[in-house]
Design a protein around this motif. Structure first.
Motif, PDB file in Angstrom:
ATOM      1  N   ASP A 277       9.266  -5.827 -38.637  1.00  0.00           N
ATOM      2  CA  ASP A 277       8.213  -6.810 -38.357  1.00  0.00           C
ATOM      3  C   ASP A 277       7.291  -6.312 -37.248  1.00  0.00           C
ATOM      4  O   ASP A 277       6.064  -6.403 -37.345  1.00  0.00           O
ATOM      5  N   GLU A 278       7.901  -5.765 -36.187  1.00  0.00           N
ATOM      6  CA  GLU A 278       7.093  -5.242 -35.079  1.00  0.00           C
ATOM      7  C   GLU A 278       6.183  -4.114 -35.562  1.00  0.00           C
ATOM      8  O   GLU A 278       5.030  -3.998 -35.144  1.00  0.00           O
ATOM      9  N   LEU A 279       6.740  -3.288 -36.446  1.00  0.00           N
ATOM     10  CA  LEU A 279       5.981  -2.156 -36.979  1.00  0.00           C
ATOM     11  C   LEU A 279       4.782  -2.658 -37.774  1.00  0.00           C
ATOM     12  O   LEU A 279       3.668  -2.138 -37.648  1.00  0.00           O
ATOM     13  N   ARG A 280       5.006  -3.694 -38.567  1.00  0.00           N
ATOM     14  CA  ARG A 280       3.897  -4.238 -39.379  1.00  0.00           C
ATOM     15  C   ARG A 280       2.809  -4.820 -38.486  1.00  0.00           C
ATOM     16  O   ARG A 280       1.624  -4.733 -38.803  1.00  0.00           O
ATOM     17  N   GLU A 281       3.229  -5.397 -37.357  1.00  0.00           N
ATOM     18  CA  GLU A 281       2.233  -5.928 -36.427  1.00  0.00           C
ATOM     19  C   GLU A 281       1.475  -4.812 -35.730  1.00  0.00           C
ATOM     20  O   GLU A 281       0.274  -4.912 -35.484  1.00  0.00           O
ATOM     21  N   ALA A 282       2.197  -3.725 -35.397  1.00  0.00           N
ATOM     22  CA  ALA A 282       1.599  -2.664 -34.580  1.00  0.00           C
ATOM     23  C   ALA A 282       0.647  -1.780 -35.378  1.00  0.00           C
ATOM     24  O   ALA A 282      -0.352  -1.300 -34.845  1.00  0.00           O
ATOM     25  N   ALA A 283       0.963  -1.540 -36.665  1.00  0.00           N
ATOM     26  CA  ALA A 283       0.207  -0.546 -37.431  1.00  0.00           C
ATOM     27  C   ALA A 283      -1.036  -1.163 -38.055  1.00  0.00           C
ATOM     28  O   ALA A 283      -0.943  -2.079 -38.870  1.00  0.00           O
ATOM     29  N   THR A 284      -2.203  -0.643 -37.683  1.00  0.00           N
ATOM     30  CA  THR A 284      -3.445  -1.145 -38.281  1.00  0.00           C
ATOM     31  C   THR A 284      -4.075  -0.109 -39.206  1.00  0.00           C
ATOM     32  O   THR A 284      -5.020  -0.406 -39.914  1.00  0.00           O
ATOM     33  N   LEU A 285      -3.555   1.121 -39.192  1.00  0.00           N
ATOM     34  CA  LEU A 285      -4.132   2.186 -40.017  1.00  0.00           C
ATOM     35  C   LEU A 285      -3.014   2.859 -40.830  1.00  0.00           C
ATOM     36  O   LEU A 285      -1.838   2.776 -40.467  1.00  0.00           O
ATOM     37  N   PRO A 286      -3.366   3.520 -41.932  1.00  0.00           N
ATOM     38  CA  PRO A 286      -2.341   4.164 -42.786  1.00  0.00           C
ATOM     39  C   PRO A 286      -1.854   5.479 -42.188  1.00  0.00           C
ATOM     40  O   PRO A 286      -2.159   6.559 -42.689  1.00  0.00           O
ATOM     41  N   TRP A 287      -1.082   5.402 -41.123  1.00  0.00           N
ATOM     42  CA  TRP A 287      -0.656   6.600 -40.409  1.00  0.00           C
ATOM     43  C   TRP A 287       0.267   7.462 -41.260  1.00  0.00           C
ATOM     44  O   TRP A 287       1.009   6.967 -42.094  1.00  0.00           O
ATOM     45  N   ARG A 288       0.200   8.781 -40.974  1.00  0.00           N
ATOM     46  CA  ARG A 288       1.080   9.765 -41.630  1.00  0.00           C
ATOM     47  C   ARG A 288       1.995  10.370 -40.566  1.00  0.00           C
ATOM     48  O   ARG A 288       1.506  11.032 -39.651  1.00  0.00           O
ATOM     49  N   ILE A 289       3.281  10.128 -40.699  1.00  0.00           N
ATOM     50  CA  ILE A 289       4.233  10.619 -39.699  1.00  0.00           C
ATOM     51  C   ILE A 289       5.253  11.522 -40.378  1.00  0.00           C
ATOM     52  O   ILE A 289       5.787  11.167 -41.428  1.00  0.00           O
ATOM     53  N   MET A 290       5.506  12.671 -39.772  1.00  0.00           N
ATOM     54  CA  MET A 290       6.510  13.577 -40.346  1.00  0.00           C
ATOM     55  C   MET A 290       7.810  13.466 -39.571  1.00  0.00           C
ATOM     56  O   MET A 290       7.811  13.601 -38.345  1.00  0.00           O
ATOM     57  N   GLU A 291       8.917  13.226 -40.313  1.00  0.00           N
ATOM     58  CA  GLU A 291      10.227  13.403 -39.702  1.00  0.00           C
ATOM     59  C   GLU A 291      10.613  14.844 -39.975  1.00  0.00           C
ATOM     60  O   GLU A 291      10.581  15.297 -41.107  1.00  0.00           O
ATOM     61  N   VAL A 292      10.920  15.576 -38.906  1.00  0.00           N
ATOM     62  CA  VAL A 292      11.124  17.014 -39.051  1.00  0.00           C
ATOM     63  C   VAL A 292      12.442  17.308 -39.745  1.00  0.00           C
ATOM     64  O   VAL A 292      12.547  18.199 -40.589  1.00  0.00           O
ATOM     65  N   CYS A 293      13.453  16.504 -39.442  1.00  0.00           N
ATOM     66  CA  CYS A 293      14.812  16.894 -39.799  1.00  0.00           C
ATOM     67  C   CYS A 293      15.279  16.282 -41.116  1.00  0.00           C
ATOM     68  O   CYS A 293      15.026  15.099 -41.389  1.00  0.00           O
ATOM     69  N   GLY A 294      15.976  17.090 -41.907  1.00  0.00           N
ATOM     70  CA  GLY A 294      16.480  16.626 -43.191  1.00  0.00           C
ATOM     71  C   GLY A 294      17.501  15.509 -43.074  1.00  0.00           C
ATOM     72  O   GLY A 294      17.624  14.669 -43.961  1.00  0.00           O
ATOM     73  N   GLY A 295      18.244  15.497 -41.969  1.00  0.00           N
ATOM     74  CA  GLY A 295      19.196  14.406 -41.747  1.00  0.00           C
ATOM     75  C   GLY A 295      18.458  13.076 -41.622  1.00  0.00           C
ATOM     76  O   GLY A 295      18.912  12.047 -42.131  1.00  0.00           O
ATOM     77  N   GLN A 296      17.307  13.118 -40.979  1.00  0.00           N
ATOM     78  CA  GLN A 296      16.485  11.907 -40.859  1.00  0.00           C
ATOM     79  C   GLN A 296      15.915  11.509 -42.219  1.00  0.00           C
ATOM     80  O   GLN A 296      15.869  10.325 -42.558  1.00  0.00           O
TER      81      GLN A 296
END
Lengths: 369, 344
Positions: A18-37
């Motif tokens: 819910d917090e994430l939905r409130e915080a994000a106003t743009l279609p951000w692209r985030i990379m998780e580096v690790c395969g475990g993630q």
């Protein structure tokens, strides 16, 4: 449950979403580096619950996947020799080489054994002085200290029948290479918590500053990832580009300096070819001159190797986040965990394996249903 | 000299350890090689078979190759009794007789053999099933690994219990009799010396009394299965496939003991694919679910029974989905045939 349940709490997870939905106003692209993630994201379906338009790009942090085909073929050529015990982590056994894989080689009589720690391979060598024990040492900075310690232990025991086929890789050069690519879409990184537990995050500070990209050191449990993503989004939304630490229970800025010292003693930085990505300068580790007697490449002359990649496999595009497994024409049909064409379909950290295990349908199927 | 690069291909013409792991590879071996050769009847693969001409009798056989022979919570002797008793029970049957065959490697200390047979005898006695016939073979060193045991059992079905893997129906509740993952992680950590041994023990135990407790619910008990090799994931997938239904379970409802969760995290295993030897899943008609849960909890083996999911009225037939902790859905696939050989 201590240290597990509190990072898997469904109520807290929904609150973070819910917090994430409130915080994000743009279609951000985030990379998780690790395969475990990647596996946690896909297993839990976190990537499908993100705010509309926002996307996780799955990174190259799968050590099995980036191990060059030539190293695999070399390992198999060594394993096929009489008197050799080839030891490796379980994930490596099913990775397809040019002709076969280590599991099939074992079924045909080669002595290939799974170990859970490199020290087990050293003990095996001590127990079998008449055999050559070779450990296939792959991995990022996370496994380097244990592998270095194994070499020191073998040296202390004076073992002459233990050696390592080393294919260690380093995270920061790979991140830099991705960011240097003009097509790179990544706007923020979740750095791999376990790598940083060893190395700290000082070496990420120049990357964040130079490329103006937020980097959040992040753990592996569902709540870790949600919090890491939220921290990255808050930086992006406020125009900051710092290195922040979500994984405070395991990571300090300077990392584990004793482990770093051990790695520096045994290994030295070298250029390394990454499977699917290509050669990156100063992106790997090899045995230092002082410990060259433990280098399996020097010990076993296996002649000319002819590594040939499967023509259909798009592992390179998968590892750089340029494509999703479900974009691949072979995904789920000609390429499955049973018959993998490439390493990302095999490893427990591979993106294709994560997608397949979660039953994600190929793009062609999804668009018609 | 010219070096020719060979064409890449996958060599799989020999038997791999994964062919015996109870997952996708095992299914392939059965479908493509074993069943065609035996002119095997089509239809669901059950834990025990009905005996032709004897509606009330079921038969099952199982070979035990577990390594090590002794592990916390049991040994190959007790496991060999429980495994076959449980396979009979999953068809709603009470065991009436067992056979025991031993294949012993030359050099096995007699003291170990004595301990194992003592344990086997005690397990049979406490299950209330006589061992009526058997066989002993000894092979040279290296021709077997210490000791392999086969048990075969005959069972008689309880009055109205007629469970089959093909009988799951939309609206069924999916019940689980106890925590998962104990046997596989115990054997693995004992064998590999991973140091979890003090925290964890196999759940190996007979389940026929638990099944008897379900007898009054009769025809509303649609499916019983003990999730051994391949774990809960394999058992649910087989049921979904054989009944052609969509099964959904909730991750938060599946009890995973702390030591199992830790061991699985460390080893990169999914507790859903780890073998069990002392729990069962039951698919029960929705309106009989509470009664069935109470019946299960009345038996010692089912004291921790919980409802973990249901059969969806519609949904992808033959598939198992999981509601994850964060509320997303994912498919739970049949495990491929993993690197946990010789756990039973």
């Amino acid at each position: 449950m201590k240290y597990l349940d509190e990072y898997r709490d469904p109520t807290l997870a929904r609150r973070l979403l819910d917090e994430l939905r409130e915080a994000a106003t743009l279609p951000w692209r985030i990379m998780e580096v690790c395969g475990g993630q990647t596996h946690t994201l896909v297993r839990q379906g976190i990537d499908e619950l993100l705010p509309a338009g926002m996307r996780m790009i799955h990174g190259p942090g799968c050590p099995v996947c980036v191990t060059p085909l030539e190293t695999l073929d070399r390992a198999m050529a060594v394993a096929a020799r009489p008197g050799v015990i080839l030891t490796s982590f379980g994930d490596m056994l099913r990775v397809p080489g040019t002709e076969t894989d280590l599991l099939s080689l074992r079924a045909r009589g080669a002595d290939v054994r799974v170990v859970y720690a490199p020290m087990d391979a050293v003990r095996l060598a001590a127990r079998h002085p008449d055999r050559e024990v070779v450990f296939l040492a792959v991995g990022f900075e996370t496994t380097a200290p244990a592998n270095a310690t194994a070499v020191l232990y073998a040296a202390r025991l004076g073992l002459t029948n233990f050696s390592m086929l080393v294919s260690h890789v380093l995270v920061p050069p790979a991140m830099t290479a991705l960011l240097e690519n003009p097509d790179c879409e990544v706007q923020a990184f979740l750095a791999a918590g376990h790598v940083c537990a060893v190395m700290g995050w000082r070496e990420y500070e120049p990357i964040a500053a130079r490329y103006r990209v937020p980097i959040v050191v992040t753990g592996f449990e569902p709540l870790d990832l949600l919090e890491g993503i939220l921290m990255a989004v808050r930086q992006l939304e406020s125009g900051r580009f710092e290195v922040e630490n979500q994984y405070v229970r395991a990571v300090r800025r300077s990392g584990n300096t004793a482990a770093q010292d051990t790695v520096r003693e045994v290994f030295r930085v070298t250029d390394r070819a990454w499977r699917g990505i290509g050669a990156l300068p100063d992106s790997g580790l090899e045995l230092a001159e002082k410990y060259r007697q433990f280098d399996a490449t020097r010990r076993f002359d296996v002649g000319g190797l002819c590594p040939v990649e499967d023509a259909e496999c798009i592992a390179g595009a998968i590892l750089t986040g340029a494509k999703l497994p479900t974009d691949c024409t072979a995904y789920g049909t000609r390429c499955t965990p049973r018959h993998p064409l490439g390493a990302p379909m095999v490893s427990s950290e591979g993106t294709c394996a994560a997608f397949h295990a979660a039953g994600r349908a190929p793009a062609s199927v999804r668009s018609t249903t | 000299m010219t070096v020719e690069c060979p064409t890449p291909n996958h060599e799989d013409e020999v038997v791999l350890l994964g062919h015996g792991a109870g997952g996708r590879l095992t299914a392939e071996l059965l479908d493509q090689l074993i069943l065609p050769a035996l002119d095997g009847a089509s239809g669901p693969m059950e834990d025990a078979a009905l005996l032709p001409g004897h509606r009330e009798l079921v038969m099952s056989t199982d070979s035990f190759v577990v390594s090590p022979l002794f592990f916390p919570g049991g040994d190959i002797g007790s496991l060999a009794v429980h495994g076959t008793v449980n396979d009979l029970a999953m068809r709603g049957a009470w065991p009436i007789a067992l056979s025991v065959s031993l294949i012993v490697e030359e050099g096995l200390p007699l003291a170990e053999l004595r301990t194992i047979l003592g344990s086997l005898g005690k397990a049979a006695q406490s299950a209330g099933v006589p061992v009526v016939t058997g066989d002993t073979k000894v092979v040279g060193r290296g021709a077997a690994d210490r000791l392999f045991v086969n048990t075969t059992g005959i069972g008689q079905r309880h009055g109205s219990l007629r469970p089959s893997a093909a009988l799951a129906r939309p609206g069924d509740a999916v019940l689980l009799s106890g925590p998962v993952g104990l046997h596989g992680t115990t054997v693995l950590s004992t064998r590999e010396g991973l140091g979890f041994e003090s925290d964890i023990a196999s759940d190996t135990r007979p389940l026929h009394r638990l099944v008897r407790a379900l007898a009054p619910i009769g025809g509303d008990v649609h499916v019983l299965r003990d999730p051994t090799r391949g774990g809960l994931a394999a058992a649910l997938n087989e049921i979904a496939r054989d009944s052609s239904v969509a099964v959904e379970i909730a991750e938060s409802a599946v009890p995973v003991p702390e030591a199992v969760a830790s061991a699985c995290d460390l080893l990169g295993l999914d507790p859903l694919v780890v073998a069990n030897e002392g729990c069962l899943v039951a698919f029960v008609a929705g309106d009989a679910a509470e009664e069935a849960l109470a019946a299960m909890r009345s038996a010692e083996e089912g004291a921790q029974a919980v409802r973990i999911g249901e059969v969806l009225p519609d949904g992808p037939r033959g598939r198992v989905t999981l509601r994850t902790l964060v509320g997303a859905r994912r498919i739970v696939d049949l495990p491929l045939g993993e690197q946990l050989p010789r756990i039973c």
